[in-house]
Scaffold this active site. Structure first.
Site, PDB file in Angstrom:
ATOM      1  N   SER A 241       0.828  -1.221   0.000  1.00  0.00           N
ATOM      2  CA  SER A 241       0.000   0.000   0.000  1.00  0.00           C
ATOM      3  C   SER A 241       0.857   1.265   0.000  1.00  0.00           C
ATOM      4  O   SER A 241       0.549   2.236  -0.702  1.00  0.00           O
ATOM      5  CB  SER A 241      -0.976  -0.001   1.180  1.00  0.00           C
ATOM      6  OG  SER A 241      -0.309  -0.221   2.395  1.00  0.00           O
ATOM      7  N   HIS A 271      -1.955  -8.899   1.917  1.00  0.00           N
ATOM      8  CA  HIS A 271      -1.660  -7.621   2.615  1.00  0.00           C
ATOM      9  C   HIS A 271      -2.827  -7.348   3.577  1.00  0.00           C
ATOM     10  O   HIS A 271      -3.148  -8.192   4.428  1.00  0.00           O
ATOM     11  CB  HIS A 271      -1.445  -6.540   1.553  1.00  0.00           C
ATOM     12  CG  HIS A 271      -0.881  -5.241   2.041  1.00  0.00           C
ATOM     13  ND1 HIS A 271      -0.278  -5.087   3.261  1.00  0.00           N
ATOM     14  CD2 HIS A 271      -0.833  -3.996   1.459  1.00  0.00           C
ATOM     15  CE1 HIS A 271       0.130  -3.822   3.403  1.00  0.00           C
ATOM     16  NE2 HIS A 271      -0.210  -3.144   2.326  1.00  0.00           N
ATOM     17  N   HIS A 318       5.672 -12.819   7.422  1.00  0.00           N
ATOM     18  CA  HIS A 318       5.901 -11.427   7.008  1.00  0.00           C
ATOM     19  C   HIS A 318       7.089 -11.375   6.053  1.00  0.00           C
ATOM     20  O   HIS A 318       8.016 -12.172   6.176  1.00  0.00           O
ATOM     21  CB  HIS A 318       6.182 -10.520   8.217  1.00  0.00           C
ATOM     22  CG  HIS A 318       5.953  -9.084   7.908  1.00  0.00           C
ATOM     23  ND1 HIS A 318       6.928  -8.278   7.381  1.00  0.00           N
ATOM     24  CD2 HIS A 318       4.836  -8.318   8.009  1.00  0.00           C
ATOM     25  CE1 HIS A 318       6.428  -7.067   7.188  1.00  0.00           C
ATOM     26  NE2 HIS A 318       5.159  -7.060   7.552  1.00  0.00           N
ATOM     27  N   ARG A 327       2.949  -4.854  16.714  1.00  0.00           N
ATOM     28  CA  ARG A 327       1.564  -4.402  16.559  1.00  0.00           C
ATOM     29  C   ARG A 327       0.613  -5.496  17.051  1.00  0.00           C
ATOM     30  O   ARG A 327      -0.465  -5.213  17.560  1.00  0.00           O
ATOM     31  CB  ARG A 327       1.278  -4.048  15.091  1.00  0.00           C
ATOM     32  CG  ARG A 327       2.189  -2.944  14.541  1.00  0.00           C
ATOM     33  CD  ARG A 327       2.018  -2.750  13.043  1.00  0.00           C
ATOM     34  NE  ARG A 327       2.374  -3.946  12.286  1.00  0.00           N
ATOM     35  CZ  ARG A 327       2.203  -4.090  10.977  1.00  0.00           C
ATOM     36  NH1 ARG A 327       1.690  -3.098  10.263  1.00  0.00           N
ATOM     37  NH2 ARG A 327       2.560  -5.205  10.367  1.00  0.00           N
ATOM     38  N   ASP A 373      -2.348  -8.506  11.591  1.00  0.00           N
ATOM     39  CA  ASP A 373      -3.708  -8.941  11.237  1.00  0.00           C
ATOM     40  C   ASP A 373      -4.189 -10.143  12.039  1.00  0.00           C
ATOM     41  O   ASP A 373      -5.381 -10.450  12.038  1.00  0.00           O
ATOM     42  CB  ASP A 373      -3.764  -9.257   9.740  1.00  0.00           C
ATOM     43  CG  ASP A 373      -3.390  -8.057   8.894  1.00  0.00           C
ATOM     44  OD1 ASP A 373      -3.909  -6.966   9.173  1.00  0.00           O
ATOM     45  OD2 ASP A 373      -2.568  -8.197   7.969  1.00  0.00           O
TER      46      ASP A 373
HETATM   47  N1  CMX Z   1       1.016 -19.745   5.602  1.00  0.00           N
HETATM   48  C1  CMX Z   1       1.417 -20.621   4.648  1.00  0.00           C
HETATM   49  N2  CMX Z   1       2.503 -20.428   3.871  1.00  0.00           N
HETATM   50  C2  CMX Z   1       3.226 -19.326   4.118  1.00  0.00           C
HETATM   51  C3  CMX Z   1       2.908 -18.404   5.117  1.00  0.00           C
HETATM   52  C4  CMX Z   1       1.736 -18.636   5.862  1.00  0.00           C
HETATM   53  N3  CMX Z   1       1.299 -17.787   6.801  1.00  0.00           N
HETATM   54  N4  CMX Z   1       3.819 -17.402   5.116  1.00  0.00           N
HETATM   55  C5  CMX Z   1       4.698 -17.705   4.131  1.00  0.00           C
HETATM   56  N5  CMX Z   1       4.336 -18.863   3.522  1.00  0.00           N
HETATM   57  C6  CMX Z   1       4.965 -19.498   2.365  1.00  0.00           C
HETATM   58  C7  CMX Z   1       4.921 -18.552   1.169  1.00  0.00           C
HETATM   59  O1  CMX Z   1       3.647 -18.606   0.534  1.00  0.00           O
HETATM   60  C8  CMX Z   1       6.057 -19.058   0.330  1.00  0.00           C
HETATM   61  O2  CMX Z   1       5.607 -20.245  -0.338  1.00  0.00           O
HETATM   62  P1  CMX Z   1       6.052 -20.585  -1.849  1.00  0.00           P
HETATM   63  O3  CMX Z   1       7.553 -20.652  -1.815  1.00  0.00           O
HETATM   64  O4  CMX Z   1       5.402 -21.895  -2.119  1.00  0.00           O
HETATM   65  O5  CMX Z   1       5.548 -19.468  -2.691  1.00  0.00           O
HETATM   66  C9  CMX Z   1       7.087 -19.496   1.387  1.00  0.00           C
HETATM   67  O6  CMX Z   1       6.342 -19.712   2.605  1.00  0.00           O
HETATM   68  C10 CMX Z   1       8.162 -18.464   1.667  1.00  0.00           C
HETATM   69  O7  CMX Z   1       7.525 -17.254   2.006  1.00  0.00           O
HETATM   70  P2  CMX Z   1       8.279 -16.183   2.930  1.00  0.00           P
HETATM   71  O8  CMX Z   1       9.535 -15.805   2.236  1.00  0.00           O
HETATM   72  O9  CMX Z   1       8.360 -16.671   4.334  1.00  0.00           O
HETATM   73  O10 CMX Z   1       7.225 -14.991   2.944  1.00  0.00           O
HETATM   74  P3  CMX Z   1       6.936 -13.905   1.809  1.00  0.00           P
HETATM   75  O11 CMX Z   1       7.803 -12.743   2.060  1.00  0.00           O
HETATM   76  O12 CMX Z   1       6.970 -14.499   0.453  1.00  0.00           O
HETATM   77  O13 CMX Z   1       5.408 -13.553   2.127  1.00  0.00           O
HETATM   78  C11 CMX Z   1       3.518 -12.968   3.394  1.00  0.00           C
HETATM   79  C12 CMX Z   1       5.018 -12.765   3.221  1.00  0.00           C
HETATM   80  C13 CMX Z   1       3.035 -11.994   4.464  1.00  0.00           C
HETATM   81  C14 CMX Z   1       2.827 -12.646   2.073  1.00  0.00           C
HETATM   82  C15 CMX Z   1       3.248 -14.421   3.821  1.00  0.00           C
HETATM   83  O14 CMX Z   1       3.867 -14.688   5.043  1.00  0.00           O
HETATM   84  C16 CMX Z   1       1.778 -14.764   3.886  1.00  0.00           C
HETATM   85  O15 CMX Z   1       1.183 -15.102   2.849  1.00  0.00           O
HETATM   86  N6  CMX Z   1       1.140 -14.678   5.113  1.00  0.00           N
HETATM   87  C17 CMX Z   1      -0.281 -14.893   5.256  1.00  0.00           C
HETATM   88  C18 CMX Z   1      -1.066 -13.682   4.788  1.00  0.00           C
HETATM   89  C19 CMX Z   1      -0.919 -12.525   5.765  1.00  0.00           C
HETATM   90  O16 CMX Z   1      -1.073 -12.672   6.967  1.00  0.00           O
HETATM   91  N7  CMX Z   1      -0.669 -11.331   5.232  1.00  0.00           N
HETATM   92  C20 CMX Z   1      -0.637 -10.098   6.031  1.00  0.00           C
HETATM   93  C21 CMX Z   1       0.763  -9.506   6.179  1.00  0.00           C
HETATM   94  C22 CMX Z   1       0.699  -8.205   6.979  1.00  0.00           C
HETATM   95  C23 CMX Z   1       0.012  -7.125   6.212  1.00  0.00           C
HETATM   96  O17 CMX Z   1       0.539  -6.696   5.164  1.00  0.00           O
HETATM   97  O18 CMX Z   1      -1.103  -6.697   6.595  1.00  0.00           O
END
Ligand code: CMX
Length: 441
Positions: A241, A271, A318, A327, A373
């Site tokens: 964002s 996000h 994250h 947070r 979140d």
């Molecule tokens: N559940 C399942 N799998 C997850 C995960 C979770 N909570 N967090 C990371 N992973 C997976 C990723 O999807 C990725 O898988 P692939 O290699 O198969 O694509 C792998 O683990 C490595 O990811 P990472 O390097 O640890 O994390 P990223 O930087 O790629 O992604 C985030 C960060 C937040 C998108 C991810 O942790 C996620 O999808 N979390 C759940 C959604 C969420 O809570 N988002 C809110 C974030 C805060 C905000 O912006 O408001």
């Protein structure tokens, strides 16, 4: 010129002069190396932006102009009889770089009240959408409808000198922040309360009035809103964002256009939409397990099922953080103080114990800890805001404080159009074979 505008210009001129000097002397210094993996994998850890308002440390979490959340809870002015910081104070801190006194915060509250009028065509535009439209879509459409009010676009069309961009942008920023609670509350009452709207209360602070217009008069809920609006406001510049708002703003799109773009990014499930997904996921878990209070063992098994189905566990992980999000902790502390026996909140705390060990067993997840979140929805449900599809709008209203304060800095520092270089895989292959240079024109 207003007091805050004067102070901002003074600070911005000093910083702009410092940047000029440091670029003159050190502009060719290398700030890091970029790997092919970073180029393909979301630019993680690649420094490429300047954002003055806050800085994220992977271990410690967010600091706003150097202040952690617990420090802000102590040092920012509060509402009379309240214990949580007023988001007006955080906005001032992000914009000016110094903690405000009570008088300054009161000045911002009344300035935003004066600017908070929302023209009727914005409400008509919202009404033109089917009532079932997702609240984030309604929110973005409403911000776009508000764009008719942009001083920046009017002054640009009239031939504004580039040295005045910051001034027009500052006014748009203040107007837009002032108007957002009214717009968001309208969407809430329209979708969930049969269009029974509540007029603003000019005696309340920005977040307190927002709670009031949504229909929540409980003083504790108002305190929660003050905390919520403070902790969601900013998370340095690279998140979707903030980065989107900055990028779109770099084309000199006005703050309404830039913020709406940022909000479309916040509406993604990886996000800001994760806050609704968390509550949805917990409700589905309770239904599947047929219990209001699943045990830690049951939660761990349910997490494994979620992962086996190829889904993410919302609220966990994250892109930058590698520890529990402060947070999350701030909200947990609020829960411990105000609602320690709430069953849903206790489930969130059990999830906090059960989920990280499961995620840790899957080597690829870099951060098994909760983000902001994971906690927010359970507190809102406690006070009766059960409509979880609305939660990301709350996040969006708060996020305006950080991304728009940053946009003021972008224009005051004269930051240029953002335009990084992209490459093709074919070019990468040629480069790896030594047949081509990767750096094009
Ligand atoms: N559940 C399942 N799998 C997850 C995960 C979770 N909570 N967090 C990371 N992973 C997976 C990723 O999807 C990725 O898988 P692939 O290699 O198969 O694509 C792998 O683990 C490595 O990811 P990472 O390097 O640890 O994390 P990223 O930087 O790629 O992604 C985030 C960060 C937040 C998108 C991810 O942790 C996620 O999808 N979390 C759940 C959604 C969420 O809570 N988002 C809110 C974030 C805060 C905000 O912006 O408001």
């Amino acid at each position: 010129m207003g007091i805050i505008k004067d102070r901002f210009k003074e600070k911005a001129d000093i910083t702009a002069a410092e940047i000029k000097d440091l670029l003159k002397e050190h502009g060719n210094k290398k700030i890091g190396e970029v790997t092919l993996s970073q180029v393909y994998q979301g630019m993680r850890g690649m420094t490429g932006l300047v954002t003055e308002t806050s800085l994220l440390d992977a271990q410690e979490g967010i600091r706003f102009r150097g202040y952690s959340i617990p420090e802000l809870q102590k040092q920012l002015p509060k509402a009379p009889g309240g214990a949580e910081p007023l988001p007006e104070g955080l906005f001032y801190l992000m914009l000016i770089g110094e903690l405000p006194d009570e008088e300054t915060v009161q000045y911002i509250t009344s300035n935003w009240q004066r600017r908070s009028h929302v023209p009727n065509h914005v409400f008509s535009t919202i009404e033109a959408l089917p009532v079932g439209t997702h609240p984030m879509t309604q929110f973005v459409v409403a911000v776009m409808a508000l764009q008719t009010e942009s001083q920046f676009s009017k002054r640009y069309a009239a031939g504004m000198n580039k040295k005045d961009y910051w001034d027009a942008l500052f006014d748009d920023t203040m107007d837009l922040i002032a108007r957002l609670p009214r717009v968001a509350a309208y969407i809430y009452r329209r979708k969930y309360k049969n269009g029974d709207h509540i007029q603003p209360n000019g005696l309340l602070d920005w977040a307190g009035n927002f709670a009031h217009m949504m229909g929540f008069e409980n003083e504790e809920f108002k305190e929660l809103m003050r905390l919520y609006m403070t902790i969601h406001a900013d998370h340095e510049g690279g998140n979707v964002s903030a980065h989107t708002t900055h990028l779109v703003g770099s084309a000199l799109s006005d703050p309404y256009l830039s913020f709406a773009a940022g909000m479309n990014g916040l509406a993604g499930p990886l996000h800001g939409l994760a806050n609704q997904e968390v509550i949805k996921w917990i409700y589905e878990m309770r239904e599947t397990l047929n219990t209001e209070s699943p045990s830690k063992e049951q939660i761990a098994e349910y997490v494994k099922k979620t992962l086996a189905e190829g889904k993410v566990v919302p609220g966990y992980g994250h892109a930058v953080l590698r520890k529990t999000d402060p947070r999350f902790t701030a909200q947990m502390d609020f829960g411990k103080r105000h609602l320690p026996n709430d069953p849903l909140v206790n489930t969130v705390w059990n999830i906090y114990e059960a989920v990280p060990p499961v995620l840790q067993t899957i080597g690829k997840i870099k951060n098994p800890w909760p983000n902001v979140d994971a906690h927010s929805g359970a507190l809102l449900v406690h006070y009766g805001m059960v409509e979880y599809e609305f939660y990301t709008v709350l996040f969006g209203v708060s996020r305006a404080l950080g991304v728009l304060a940053s946009l003021c800095w972008d224009r005051a520092l004269g930051l240029p159009l953002e335009r990084p270089k992209s490459i093709t895989t074919n070019q990468v292959k040629l480069w790896l074979d030594g047949k081509d240079e990767i750096w094009g024109d």
